[in-house]
Design an enzyme around this catalytic site. Structure first.
Site, short mmCIF file in Angstrom:
data_model
loop_
_atom_site.label_atom_id
_atom_site.label_comp_id
_atom_site.label_asym_id
_atom_site.label_seq_id
_atom_site.Cartn_x
_atom_site.Cartn_y
_atom_site.Cartn_z
N SER A 108 0.69 -0.88 0.23
CA SER A 108 0.18 -0.15 -0.15
C SER A 108 0.60 0.92 0.10
O SER A 108 1.57 1.30 0.90
CB SER A 108 -0.61 0.20 1.06
OG SER A 108 -1.86 1.23 1.18
N LYS A 158 -1.64 -0.93 -4.30
CA LYS A 158 -2.88 -0.19 -3.38
C LYS A 158 -1.91 1.11 -3.31
O LYS A 158 -1.13 2.02 -2.92
CB LYS A 158 -3.61 0.14 -2.55
CG LYS A 158 -4.24 0.38 -1.87
CD LYS A 158 -4.72 -0.81 -0.67
CE LYS A 158 -4.43 0.50 0.78
NZ LYS A 158 -5.20 -0.97 1.88
N LYS A 201 -2.68 5.01 -2.42
CA LYS A 201 -4.27 5.71 -2.21
C LYS A 201 -4.74 7.00 -2.69
O LYS A 201 -3.75 8.13 -3.82
CB LYS A 201 -3.39 6.44 -0.69
CG LYS A 201 -3.25 5.76 0.73
CD LYS A 201 -4.02 5.07 0.88
CE LYS A 201 -4.11 3.98 1.90
NZ LYS A 201 -5.38 3.29 2.33
N ASP A 250 -7.45 3.35 -2.78
CA ASP A 250 -8.05 3.13 -1.90
C ASP A 250 -8.34 4.85 -1.27
O ASP A 250 -7.63 5.39 -0.42
CB ASP A 250 -7.36 2.29 -0.60
CG ASP A 250 -8.29 2.05 0.99
OD1 ASP A 250 -7.44 1.98 1.64
OD2 ASP A 250 -8.92 2.64 0.58
N GLU A 257 -11.22 0.82 -3.39
CA GLU A 257 -11.79 0.82 -2.26
C GLU A 257 -12.24 1.89 -0.87
O GLU A 257 -11.79 3.12 -1.16
CB GLU A 257 -10.71 0.12 -0.94
CG GLU A 257 -10.11 -0.08 0.56
CD GLU A 257 -9.18 -0.44 1.24
OE1 GLU A 257 -8.30 -0.40 0.58
OE2 GLU A 257 -9.39 -1.12 2.62
N ASP A 275 -13.60 -1.92 3.01
CA ASP A 275 -13.44 -2.14 4.23
C ASP A 275 -13.43 -1.48 5.62
O ASP A 275 -14.56 -1.94 6.40
CB ASP A 275 -11.72 -0.70 4.08
CG ASP A 275 -10.87 -1.13 5.15
OD1 ASP A 275 -9.76 -0.18 4.72
OD2 ASP A 275 -11.18 -1.13 6.14
N LYS A 333 -10.20 -6.72 8.48
CA LYS A 333 -9.17 -6.49 9.50
C LYS A 333 -9.50 -6.90 10.57
O LYS A 333 -10.07 -6.33 10.72
CB LYS A 333 -8.96 -4.88 8.89
CG LYS A 333 -8.35 -4.54 7.67
CD LYS A 333 -8.26 -2.70 7.67
CE LYS A 333 -7.35 -2.36 7.54
NZ LYS A 333 -7.80 -0.51 6.96
N GLY A 377 -3.96 -3.87 5.59
CA GLY A 377 -3.13 -3.94 6.61
C GLY A 377 -3.48 -2.49 7.60
O GLY A 377 -4.01 -1.66 7.23
O1 LIG Z 1 -0.56 -1.35 6.66
C1 LIG Z 1 -0.49 -1.50 5.06
O2 LIG Z 1 0.48 -0.88 4.15
C2 LIG Z 1 -1.66 -0.97 5.00
C3 LIG Z 1 -2.32 0.94 5.42
C4 LIG Z 1 -2.91 1.40 5.14
O3 LIG Z 1 -3.58 1.19 3.51
C5 LIG Z 1 -4.53 1.67 5.43
C6 LIG Z 1 -3.62 1.86 6.65
C7 LIG Z 1 -5.01 2.69 8.06
C8 LIG Z 1 -5.43 2.94 7.62
C9 LIG Z 1 -5.98 3.34 6.08
O4 LIG Z 1 -5.21 4.03 6.11
C10 LIG Z 1 -5.25 2.32 5.72
C11 LIG Z 1 -6.30 1.65 4.64
O5 LIG Z 1 -7.87 1.76 4.90
O6 LIG Z 1 -6.32 0.27 4.50
MG LIG Z 2 -8.64 0.32 3.32
#
Ligand SMILES: O=C(O)CCC(=O)C1=CC=C[C@@H](O)[C@@H]1C(=O)O
Ligand SMILES: [Mg+2]
Length: 370
Positions: free
Chosen positions: A136, A162, A164, A189, A214, A239, A263, A291
């Site tokens: 991500s 992934k 953002k 995402d 996402e 999510d 999660k 994650g």
């Molecule tokens: O742990 C990772 O690499 C995923 C991190 C990540 O994408 C996220 C972590 C926490 C909240 C969000 O911002 C995002 C998610 O939504 O998955």
């Molecule tokens: Mg997410």
């Protein structure tokens, strides 16, 4: 299970690189590690994925400490726990607070697997001996910076990228990445950065051959996501909206999503995560493991869960070194060419790097259970 003691550790670990989402930027991660000891001195480890502030959901590290000390540990003391699947039922009288529940339940699952001398993956019913993982990427300062980051992860062999997104950093950026990397498995995402008024804007994603988008809409929405999914060919993945099996059933029944990001912390623990997985398998809905910038302990739980058969899409469980200068487990999690070998040791299958755990522990409290 002869549970004797719970230790709550508050840790702070500096991230190797700032991580920016539509909510804001992280440079370090404050979180809890929960240790549950039995009468023979065996220790199970769990991790809370709550952040220091309530931007992802209503929980924080501080609310977790309060809930664990004042409600969850007393609930464990009511009568002996004989199997980890009893824990979510024991906690059911408490509304939400899923990340706090998950951290305690996860430690008990790890302890149970160690008592059985079996890998956590095995006691969860997992089948995979290795798992495909993606990575991500947070919002970057420039498209050039993003392209460079994507290139490094593609070179490392990650199976899915992934990215953002948020208004002003979405269509054009993803179009440029797709132009540079025409064949990679790619997703966006949004972390709820859009509303239905952005429907026509979001439909442009359909030209980019994404595996999914996402959580484009509100963090607790299922209805509007259905209207958006009806208007888009890109599969919507939920999510933040999915807190339980009940939510997953509603979203699937309404057609609000075609994929679910499971999660463990968001849904209240491994038992509920398994239930969602099993239901999605019945409904032929692909799932993957999201994650939350975990340390190696949370990462290890994610790996064990991802061995269940319906986890058919690469998750976020990238290598420890992608996040941390030094992790609190040994060996660290390593994804070779986007593949993690599932550990075969008892429980989470990784040893604790006690020195690092002490180094990053900023506070702790221990509660005797009898
Ligand atoms: O742990 C990772 O690499 C995923 C991190 C990540 O994408 C996220 C972590 C926490 C909240 C969000 O911002 C995002 C998610 O939504 O998955
Ligand atoms: Mg997410």
């Amino acid at each position: 299970m002869n549970l004797k003691q719970v230790t709550i550790r508050r840790l702070n670990m500096a991230l190797k690189a700032p991580f920016t989402t539509s909510f804001g930027t992280f440079t370090d991660r404050e979180f809890l590690i929960i240790e549950v000891r039995d009468g023979d001195g065996k220790v199970g480890y769990g991790e809370s994925v709550a952040f220091a502030s309530p931007w992802y959901n209503e929980e924080t590290v501080d609310t977790n400490v309060h809930m664990i000390e004042k409600f969850l540990v007393p609930a464990l003391q009511e009568k002996p726990i004989t199997h980890p699947e009893e824990v979510s039922e024991r906690f059911a009288f408490i509304r939400r607070n899923n990340m706090a529940k998950s951290a305690v339940e996860g430690a008990i699952w790890d302890l149970y697997a160690k008592q059985q001398n079996k890998p956590l993956a095995e006691v969860l019913g997992g089948v995979a001996k290795q798992i495909d993982v993606g990575v991500s990427i947070g919002i970057k300062d420039s498209v050039e910076d993003l392209i460079e980051t994507v290139q490094s992860h593609v070179d490392a062999g990650y199976k899915r990228i992934k990215i953002k997104i948020k208004p002003g950093w979405d269509i054009d950026v993803l179009r440029e990445v797709r132009k540079q990397f025409p064949t990679i498995q790619m997703m966006g995402d949004a972390n709820s950065a859009y509303t239905l008024e952005d429907l026509d804007h979001l439909k442009q994603l359909d030209d980019l051959n994404l595996t999914m988008v996402e959580q484009p809409l509100e963090h607790d929405d299922i209805i509007d996501h259905r209207l958006l999914q009806e208007a888009m060919t890109t599969p919507i993945c939920l999510d933040e909206s999915i807190h339980s099996l009940a939510d997953a059933k509603k979203a699937i029944a309404l057609g609000s999503c075609k994929i679910i990001n499971i999660k463990i912390g968001r849904v209240g623990g491994l038992t509920e995560a398994k239930r969602i997985h099993d239901y999605c398998k019945e409904q032929d809905i692909p799932v993957w493991c999201g994650g939350m910038l975990e340390s190696g302990i949370g990462r290890a739980h994610n790996i064990a869960l991802t061995t269940l058969p319906q986890f058919i899409l690469p998750g976020d469980t990238a290598s420890s070194a992608n996040y941390w200068h030094k992790d609190i487990i040994s060996p660290e999690v390593v994804a070779e060419n986007g593949v993690i070998q599932v550990p075969t040791g008892a429980g989470i299958g990784y040893d604790i790097n006690e020195e690092a755990l002490e180094e990053f522990t900023v506070d702790r409290s221990t509660i005797e259970l009898d």
